[in-house]
Design an enzyme around this catalytic site. Structure first.
Site, short mmCIF file in Angstrom:
data_model
loop_
_atom_site.label_atom_id
_atom_site.label_comp_id
_atom_site.label_asym_id
_atom_site.label_seq_id
_atom_site.Cartn_x
_atom_site.Cartn_y
_atom_site.Cartn_z
N ASN A 9 0.88 -1.17 0.00
CA ASN A 9 0.00 0.00 0.00
C ASN A 9 0.92 1.22 0.00
OD1 ASN A 9 -1.79 2.07 0.49
ND2 ASN A 9 -2.35 1.40 2.56
N LYS A 11 0.16 4.24 -0.22
CA LYS A 11 -0.45 5.43 0.41
C LYS A 11 -0.24 6.65 -0.51
CE LYS A 11 0.02 3.23 4.85
NZ LYS A 11 0.20 3.32 6.28
N HIS A 96 -9.42 1.61 5.36
CA HIS A 96 -8.11 1.80 6.00
C HIS A 96 -8.26 2.85 7.10
CE1 HIS A 96 -3.93 2.74 6.67
NE2 HIS A 96 -3.62 1.62 6.02
N GLU A 98 -6.51 5.20 7.92
CA GLU A 98 -6.19 6.57 7.49
C GLU A 98 -7.35 7.19 6.70
OE1 GLU A 98 -2.44 5.56 5.69
OE2 GLU A 98 -1.61 5.13 7.67
N GLU A 167 -5.19 -4.59 10.87
CA GLU A 167 -4.15 -3.56 11.00
C GLU A 167 -4.39 -2.76 12.28
OE1 GLU A 167 -2.25 -2.52 6.94
OE2 GLU A 167 -3.85 -1.12 7.33
N GLY A 173 2.99 2.31 10.96
CA GLY A 173 3.99 3.37 10.84
C GLY A 173 4.70 3.71 12.13
N SER A 213 3.79 -2.06 10.43
CA SER A 213 5.24 -2.15 10.65
C SER A 213 5.83 -3.50 10.22
CB SER A 213 5.58 -1.84 12.10
OG SER A 213 5.16 -0.53 12.46
P1 13P Z 1 3.28 0.44 7.67
O1 13P Z 1 3.72 -0.85 7.04
O2 13P Z 1 4.03 1.63 7.17
O3 13P Z 1 3.22 0.34 9.16
O4 13P Z 1 1.75 0.68 7.18
C1 13P Z 1 0.85 -0.35 7.27
C2 13P Z 1 -0.37 0.02 6.53
O5 13P Z 1 -1.09 0.92 6.91
C3 13P Z 1 -0.68 -0.74 5.31
O6 13P Z 1 -1.96 -0.50 4.87
#
Ligand code: 13P
Length: 251
Positions: A9, A11, A96, A98, A167, A173, A213
């Site tokens: 992903n 982002k 997600h 976010e 997640e 992150g 992560s």
């Molecule tokens: P990270 O791998 O950067 O922690 O992000 C995970 C994520 O949100 C994947 O959708």
């Protein structure tokens, strides 16, 4: 043989098409098409078409990070599932954390899942608790609620098509991945929830991913120890070498 999903992903990255092409090509060049592994990249919408043109050998499957819940019409700024399908996308991330943080609620997420299934696209439904909810021991309750609301009124025959990505928000992150033993407990709970809510008997058909992560050092442990069917990877999918290391660890 069950497939392992390695899903990147991206982002809101990278900031130029040339960087996106370079990253995509460095991955495409090195990987082989394997029946056992589904390598998926979900770039920002604007890169989908140019990257699809570079997808030699179709070794990478393209996915999107979101969709709108209507097919077409006067909806400024939206991108529909029909459009994504037309560009060759197979997977679409929904819910997600976010996106939830920017207004997507369970009702909207549910509408998105319905339209994706109608278009024969595979929704990747993201679920997970905050740090506070974890501390208050509300993880199971939260996950169950998100599954129940996200999949409301989805016909039983379509439930196996939905991929669930666990997640935990506190692990995204942060460099603080959720320990594989906790992910194992959650993945068992998710399958139990599918039978409790929807009366599914064969819940081993539901694909469950872990995200938060993930890196080249911990990736394999989730599949081996937490028995998930794959990984949803953020920052490690933006570094070609790291992402390749993750993919190769499953060869
Ligand atoms: P990270 O791998 O950067 O922690 O992000 C995970 C994520 O949100 C994947 O959708």
């Amino acid at each position: 043989m069950k497939k392992i999903f390695i899903i990147g992903n991206w982002k809101c990255n990278p900031t130029s098409l040339s960087e996106a092409k370079n990253l995509f090509l460095s991955i495409n060049k090195k990987i082989k098409k394997k029946r056992k592994i589904e390598t998926v990249i979900c770039p920002p919408f604007v890169y989908l078409y140019p990257l699809a043109q570079l997808n030699r050998g179709h070794k990478i499957v393209l996915g999107a990070q979101d969709t709108f819940f209507e097919e077409k019409g006067a909806f400024t700024g939206q991108v529909s599932a029909v459009m994504l399908k037309d560009l060759g996308c197979k997977y679409v991330i929904v819910g997600h954390s976010e996106k939830r943080a920017h207004g997507d609620n369970d009702e909207i997420i549910n509408k998105k899942i319905h339209i994706l299934l109608k278009e024969n696209l595979t929704p990747i439904l993201c679920i997970g608790e905050t740090k506070e909810e974890r501390e208050k021991k509300q993880t199971f309750e939260k996950i169950k609620y998100q599954i129940q609301e996200g999949l409301r009124k989805v016909a039983k025959k379509y439930l196996h098509k939905v991929i669930i990505a666990y997640e935990p928000i506190w692990a995204i992150g942060t460099n603080k991945p959720c320990p594989p033993e906790s992910v194992l407990t959650i993945s068992i709970f998710i399958r139990k929830t599918f039978s409790a809510l929807f009366g599914l008997k064969k819940t081993d058909k539901i694909a469950i991913l872990y995200g938060g992560s993930v890196n080249a050092d911990n990736a394999k442990r989730y599949v081996e120890e937490a028995r998930v069917n794959g990984l949803l990877i953020g920052s490690s999918s933006l570094k070609a070498e790291e992402f390749l290391k993750i993919i190769f660890s499953f060869y």
